[in-house]
Design an enzyme around this catalytic site. Sequence first.
Site, mmCIF file in Angstrom:
data_model
loop_
_atom_site.group_PDB
_atom_site.id
_atom_site.type_symbol
_atom_site.label_atom_id
_atom_site.label_comp_id
_atom_site.label_asym_id
_atom_site.label_seq_id
_atom_site.Cartn_x
_atom_site.Cartn_y
_atom_site.Cartn_z
ATOM 1 N N CYS A 135 -2.979 0.818 0.949
ATOM 2 C CA CYS A 135 -2.622 1.212 -0.418
ATOM 3 C C CYS A 135 -3.012 2.668 -0.690
ATOM 4 O O CYS A 135 -4.201 2.971 -0.848
ATOM 5 C CB CYS A 135 -3.316 0.276 -1.410
ATOM 6 S SG CYS A 135 -3.019 0.699 -3.121
ATOM 7 N N CYS A 138 -4.501 3.275 -4.196
ATOM 8 C CA CYS A 138 -5.896 2.821 -4.332
ATOM 9 C C CYS A 138 -6.877 3.773 -3.630
ATOM 10 O O CYS A 138 -7.929 4.093 -4.175
ATOM 11 C CB CYS A 138 -6.083 1.443 -3.701
ATOM 12 S SG CYS A 138 -4.798 0.263 -4.103
ATOM 13 N N ASP A 139 -6.543 4.187 -2.420
ATOM 14 C CA ASP A 139 -7.546 4.832 -1.569
ATOM 15 C C ASP A 139 -7.281 6.299 -1.250
ATOM 16 O O ASP A 139 -8.133 6.949 -0.639
ATOM 17 C CB ASP A 139 -7.659 4.061 -0.240
ATOM 18 C CG ASP A 139 -8.103 2.619 -0.468
ATOM 19 O OD1 ASP A 139 -8.857 2.386 -1.428
ATOM 20 O OD2 ASP A 139 -7.688 1.742 0.305
#
Length: 313
Positions: A135, A138-139
């Site tokens: 992701c 997300c990261d």
Amino acid sequence: MPAWDYDIVIVGAGPAGLTAGIYAGRARLKTLLLEKLIHGGQVMTTDLVENYPGFPEGISGFELSDRMRKQAERFGLEFRSGEVLDLEPGPDGHLLRLEGEELRSGAVIIASGARYRSLGVPGEKEFTGKGVSFCATCDGALYRGETIAVVGGGDTALTDSLFLCRFAEKIHLIHRRNAFRGVKFLQEQIFAQEKKGKVEIHWDTVVQEIQGQQAVEAVELKNVKTGELSRLPVAGVFIFVGITPNTAWLQGRVPVDEWGFVLTNADMATSIPGIFAAGDVRSKLLRQIATAVGDGAIAAFAAGEYLAEHHPR
Ligand code: NAP
């Protein structure tokens, strides 16, 4: 009294299902949440969730999920583990078949999620959350100024590589063929980044192994045409080789898009009266906890409206 066991059965206990449970519980609808394994879905394996509002320092996926569960319990949601094998829609309630058991429900909320496809190479599982990510949203920000690898050649790999260009110093884009699957428009942008030296494309190349001590340090690559092996030092590996919805149990009972994600309208209703879908299993633009909880709230509210209109007590 309606001739069913529950007003609503929610299938799946990720953020979408748990949020639907909170809303259904507060509406005093008799609601059961069924989960195959344990509650939480994909969020449970997320080390630190940093983009869910309200937690400026981030929160572990486990804790966030556990809090949602306690909140749902407080409002009377019933939990059970059990795998739904089939869903048979009906005008007077929908039949859910489990191992050795059948349940009838006035409305059903499908919140069974999706799973990222993985490469199945050594190091991938071990380093998930420690340098291996599925992701970018997300990261991505964790890799500011770093050299990273991206695997895949579809729209997700290309879009997310462009997104990751904002953070990473350099991106090695690893694709198993000599042509991208992703659309030309995205390819053009990738080639522009290649010219700038920001992206380096490794054609006809697969990841053999993800290596490191405590976290990812390198990937071992193999050129599938020449058989040549090489080691590439990277701080992270983003794997974008497709996403699969958890819909096998639906056996084609509800309409899905060309990739198998459940089609709904803006009220989370499928075209089958009384059957709703929420979260990652749904055909949608962005699969995030923030969007899943919104879906869950709408699905529970819409299911309540459906029951009030079609099956008044
Ligand atoms: P996808 O289109 O299925 O592409 C998966 C990519 O991963 C392909 O390039 C494939 O290689 C590669 N791949 C699959 N298994 C692999 C393996 N084991 N090892 C190495 N490489 C592997 O998946 P996606 O990119 O996630 O896209 C899914 C759908 O969402 C697509 O239809 C896409 O159009 C849509 N989408 C749209 C946007 C947008 O901006 N409009 C953004 C994201 C996604 P091959 O090419 O060799 O098969």
